[in-house]
Design an enzyme around this catalytic site. Structure first.
Site: not given
Length: 349
Positions: A194, A284, A314
């Site tokens: 991320s 996501d 995610h």
């Protein structure tokens, strides 16, 4: 006053969570109800069950509350899933050129091994070395590498470009001090999830010495464009669109979001980027920008393996200890890292 959920120790909540995940699949399907389908994808039963359990526990948004509350929320999530690989891993704290870091060394790993410099996720605002401890241990053991995980400065106390500056400093330290870390200086990779994937991508582009490999989990790559997945998965799949707005606003001023240190997708030349394994999650908000970055790398001549885990959400890497699809996906990524470093263009054997 603490909520009822906050009064329950994470160890107790964690046992309940693991017990539910151990139920037979037909029972889990009865608990969660009908399958969730969107954009031609079907959400994994494990992911659907995890989302339900999070809601029942009184899930707090990743962002949106006060910064300290958001940090405490992610720390509690880590405490729910404390499992580590069976192979012992030694750790020691490192001063990586003024940036705190932690070195993970699996038992029996010879000196001169490859090294992964890893940047944790958390929207540049939350998360730390400890919230991603089990991910680093897993990658160290199953890719057979040392891992140096970096405690870069967080916003809003330290806004952009503090995080990418720290990321570059720590990577530079790893290159210069590889022997002291027990690593092969020609086999140093970068990776992250991320926001950490964003930082790893920045390092892959801007470091004086190009990393040997990049391992990117559902990376944020472009602050300037809202792609279709931001709308498709805006709510209900852990990371939300509102979370991304909250993180972005805390991290980077709007007038600087087109800079490469913030949005690596916008670099004029991607051709010098290292060979890459980039994995996205189907459900996501960041899916499309991660995949577009991979396509642009490939168009620039970079060797890229793009993998969409289309039934996951995610943050799946942090939930590997529950088994099922998240474990399969992280295992695949660890295998890609091992292959990229031991059988890559530098001719390691």
């Amino acid at each position: 006053m603490a909520s009822l959920v906050e009064m329950v120790p994470p160890s107790v909540s964690g046992r309940v969570l693991r017990s539910v995940f151990a139920l037979p699949e037909p029972v889990k399907r009865l608990i969660v109800g009908a399958p969730v389908r969107r954009d031609g994808q079907r959400l994994a039963l494990d992911a659907q069950l995890l989302l339900l359990m999070m809601r029942l526990e009184g899930e707090r948004r990743l962002g949106g509350a006060g910064v300290e509350q958001a940090r405490e929320g992610l720390a509690r999530t880590k405490a729910l899933l404390p499992k580590v690989p069976e192979r012992p891993v030694a750790t020691r704290e490192i001063d990586a050129g003024g940036v705190p870091a932690r070195l993970y060394t699996p038992k029996g790993l010879a000196d001169g091994s490859p090294l992964l410099v890893f940047y944790h996720g958390g929207g540049w605002v939350i998360g730390d070395i400890d919230t991603h401890d089990t991910v680093c241990r897993y990658l160290a053991v199953h890719a057979d590498v040392r891992v140096l995980t970096v405690e870069y400065r967080l916003a809003p106390e330290h806004p952009y470009p503090a995080a990418p500056d720290d990321a570059l400093t720590a990577y530079g330290y790893a290159v210069e001090h590889a022997a002291e870390l027990g690593a092969d200086p020609s086999a140093i990779a970068v990776g992250g999830d991320s926001a950490g994937g964003n930082l790893a991508a920045v390092v892959g582009l801007l470091a004086e010495r190009t990393p040997a490999f990049a391992l990117l989990f559902y990376p944020a790559t472009d602050f300037t464009v809202r792609r279709r997945s931001r709308e498709l998965f805006a709510e209900g799949f852990y990371l939300t669109d509102d979370d991304m707005v909250w993180f972005s606003d805390h991290y980077c001023p709007r007038e600087r979001r087109a800079e490469v240190k913030a949005s690596p997708m916008l670099a004029d030349d991607l051709s010098g980027f290292p060979a890459t394994y980039l994995v996205t999650a189907g459900f996501d908000p960041l899916r499309d920008e991660g995949e577009e970055f991979a396509r642009r790398l490939e168009k620039a001549g970079v060797r890229v393996a793009l993998r969409r885990q289309e039934d996951l959400i995610h943050g799946f890497a942090n939930t590997w200890s529950l088994g099922g699809r998240a474990l399969e996906a992280l295992s695949e990524a660890a295998g890609a890292l091992r292959t990229g470093l031991y059988a890559g263009p530098r001719g390691r054997n």
